[in-house]
Design a protein around this motif. Sequence first.
Motif, short mmCIF file in Angstrom:
data_model
loop_
_atom_site.label_atom_id
_atom_site.label_comp_id
_atom_site.label_asym_id
_atom_site.label_seq_id
_atom_site.Cartn_x
_atom_site.Cartn_y
_atom_site.Cartn_z
N ALA A 349 99.36 3.67 100.37
CA ALA A 349 100.68 3.84 99.79
C ALA A 349 101.74 2.83 99.73
O ALA A 349 102.22 2.29 98.93
N LEU A 350 101.57 1.88 101.01
CA LEU A 350 102.42 0.79 101.19
C LEU A 350 102.01 -0.32 100.01
O LEU A 350 102.95 -0.82 99.29
N LEU A 351 100.86 -0.47 99.89
CA LEU A 351 100.44 -1.63 98.92
C LEU A 351 100.92 -0.99 97.28
O LEU A 351 100.98 -1.84 96.43
N SER A 352 100.40 0.33 97.13
CA SER A 352 100.93 0.75 95.97
C SER A 352 102.53 0.49 95.50
O SER A 352 102.79 0.18 94.47
N LEU A 353 103.35 0.71 96.51
CA LEU A 353 104.59 0.57 96.62
C LEU A 353 105.01 -0.77 96.08
O LEU A 353 105.74 -1.24 95.46
N TYR A 354 104.44 -1.67 97.01
CA TYR A 354 104.55 -3.15 97.05
C TYR A 354 104.21 -3.55 95.56
O TYR A 354 104.91 -4.30 94.81
N LEU A 355 103.08 -3.16 95.12
CA LEU A 355 102.75 -3.53 93.55
C LEU A 355 103.68 -3.13 92.44
O LEU A 355 103.80 -3.60 91.69
N ALA A 356 104.36 -2.02 92.71
CA ALA A 356 105.06 -1.15 91.79
C ALA A 356 106.69 -2.28 91.93
O ALA A 356 107.10 -2.66 90.64
N ILE A 357 106.94 -2.72 93.00
CA ILE A 357 108.27 -3.46 93.25
C ILE A 357 108.11 -4.63 92.77
O ILE A 357 109.05 -5.48 91.94
N PHE A 358 106.96 -5.39 93.11
CA PHE A 358 106.60 -6.65 92.73
C PHE A 358 106.75 -6.87 91.11
O PHE A 358 107.19 -7.56 90.67
N ASN A 359 105.81 -5.88 90.37
CA ASN A 359 105.89 -5.73 89.22
C ASN A 359 107.32 -5.74 88.43
O ASN A 359 107.33 -6.18 87.23
N LEU A 360 108.00 -5.28 89.12
CA LEU A 360 109.41 -4.91 88.36
C LEU A 360 110.31 -6.17 88.53
O LEU A 360 111.77 -6.26 88.05
N LEU A 361 109.99 -7.21 89.51
CA LEU A 361 110.86 -8.38 89.52
C LEU A 361 110.91 -9.07 88.25
O LEU A 361 109.92 -9.19 87.62
N PRO A 362 112.05 -9.75 87.94
CA PRO A 362 112.15 -10.52 86.75
C PRO A 362 111.38 -11.69 86.52
O PRO A 362 111.98 -12.98 86.27
N ILE A 363 110.40 -11.99 87.00
CA ILE A 363 109.32 -13.06 87.19
C ILE A 363 108.39 -13.03 85.86
O ILE A 363 107.99 -12.22 85.47
N PRO A 364 108.61 -14.40 84.94
CA PRO A 364 107.76 -14.32 83.84
C PRO A 364 106.23 -13.92 84.00
O PRO A 364 105.70 -14.42 85.21
N ALA A 365 105.70 -13.37 83.19
CA ALA A 365 104.55 -12.54 83.28
C ALA A 365 104.24 -11.40 83.87
O ALA A 365 103.16 -10.44 83.89
N LEU A 366 105.25 -10.87 84.59
CA LEU A 366 105.32 -9.60 85.20
C LEU A 366 106.20 -8.60 84.53
O LEU A 366 106.93 -8.92 83.57
N ASP A 367 105.91 -7.28 84.77
CA ASP A 367 106.39 -6.29 83.86
C ASP A 367 108.04 -6.37 83.63
O ASP A 367 108.46 -6.25 82.81
N GLY A 368 108.68 -6.83 84.84
CA GLY A 368 109.93 -6.76 85.12
C GLY A 368 110.52 -7.88 84.04
O GLY A 368 111.58 -7.54 83.55
N SER A 369 109.90 -8.74 83.91
CA SER A 369 110.52 -9.82 82.86
C SER A 369 110.50 -9.36 81.57
O SER A 369 111.18 -9.56 80.65
N ARG A 370 109.04 -8.56 81.18
CA ARG A 370 109.06 -7.96 79.95
C ARG A 370 110.20 -6.98 79.60
O ARG A 370 110.71 -6.89 78.39
N LEU A 371 110.48 -6.34 80.68
CA LEU A 371 111.61 -5.40 80.50
C LEU A 371 113.15 -6.04 80.31
O LEU A 371 113.86 -5.45 79.37
N VAL A 372 112.98 -7.19 80.88
CA VAL A 372 114.43 -8.04 80.46
C VAL A 372 114.38 -8.69 79.14
O VAL A 372 115.50 -8.24 78.58
N PHE A 373 113.17 -9.03 78.65
CA PHE A 373 113.23 -9.22 76.98
C PHE A 373 113.56 -7.98 76.22
O PHE A 373 114.24 -8.37 75.15
N LEU A 374 112.91 -6.97 76.61
CA LEU A 374 113.51 -5.89 75.66
C LEU A 374 114.97 -5.35 75.72
O LEU A 374 115.54 -4.95 74.76
#
Length: 418
Positions: A349-374
């Motif tokens: 559960a902790l790793l799944s939560l970590y994966l979600a939060i990490f991917n939402l960071l505005p770091i290029p190549a992650l989902d968060g960065s793509r959301l920023v561009f949108l």
Amino acid sequence: MNSIQIALQIILMFFVLVSLHEFGHLYFAKRAGILVREFAIGFGPKLFSYKRGETRYTLRLLPIGGFARMAGEDPEILQVATGQTVGIRLKDNKITELHTDRFERLPNLLVGEIEDFDLEERLFVVLQVDGESHRFAVDPKAEIISQGKETQIAPKDRQFGGKTVLQRFLTILAGPVMNVLLAFVLFLIYALSAGIPTHIKLGQVEAGSPAAKADLKQGDVILSVNGEAIGPNGDRLVELIQQSSGQPVQLILNRGGEQLQKEVTPVQMGETVRIGTALGYETRRTQAGEAITNAWKDMTFMTEQILAGFKKLVIGDFKMDDLAGPVGTVKFTAEIASAGVAPMIRWSALLSLYLAIFNLLPIPALDGSRLVFLIIEALRGKPVDPNRESLVHFIGFAMLMLLMIAVTYNDILRLFQG
């Protein structure tokens, strides 16, 4: 638990975490009508592959993530050009197959030279056959076949960039959201399986320790300390023990239904004051409402801890040993898996939560960065140049890979150094 069982648990955990994340992207992409070319678990060389419908599903060698490759995320590369000789297959007067080579060996193909074509918007090909020009409509799901490899064409309305900002935003956001939902479900399962603590129960008693000398036994339930009812408050028990270095502590215990009084004298053991026993809990069955409340509290607490960890990374308040790559994560996961199913569920559960939060960071190549561009596209009313965005994501991915290599190298050093 043997090594094979632990290895299977780790593989299953990784597969579920990554698959569910990528399934979120896949599901919403298909709902929006986006052509998903590949759904992959892992990176690198393919180990297993099969095609169902429009999408190829693959399992790759390196277990460091996954991806759902959507048409139009990168500029589409056409394998045909004007002046090229090709072979086409027709059905209902529409091109369903366009062969760029080996067409001489295939029956029922019409061979000619391309004079003009559009495979993204108007969907046509003008072919010169025996000196005459013929215009053919192209099926929206037509395949380009080159060197035996099939590639489905992607009209503009099937490409990622051809959808509305909201459709693209939901498609990208769906991956992390699926991991958040999985984390909550796993925290809920853990809450139901672990039960509600009612009293503190002693674990293994160290030989020669004050606990052993006081005849404390594994499984003893602590009812009170120095006349204070302790309940499930482990922090209070530890506090009372650490305040009593060299001084007798009166314990009231329950041992197999019999109430006993024991006296134990805490001593300095290493860097802290202890009595030399592990602590556990006596529990009762969790009610549904309690499980939901506890799961939410657990997830909220873990979210705060993860964000605090990322804050340290940003301000530089960390050491390399504070980070863990794939090797370190697998090693720690193996230790948790050997402790039992319940700890493994909570860790997953902790790793799944970590994966979600990490991917939402505005770091290029992650989902968060793509959301920023949108979001930028929505604010300015037009998209960012796709080539520039692709370059940003490429640089970000390269930097993440370099960081992963460095962290993995450090993990291996720690592994050999014990």
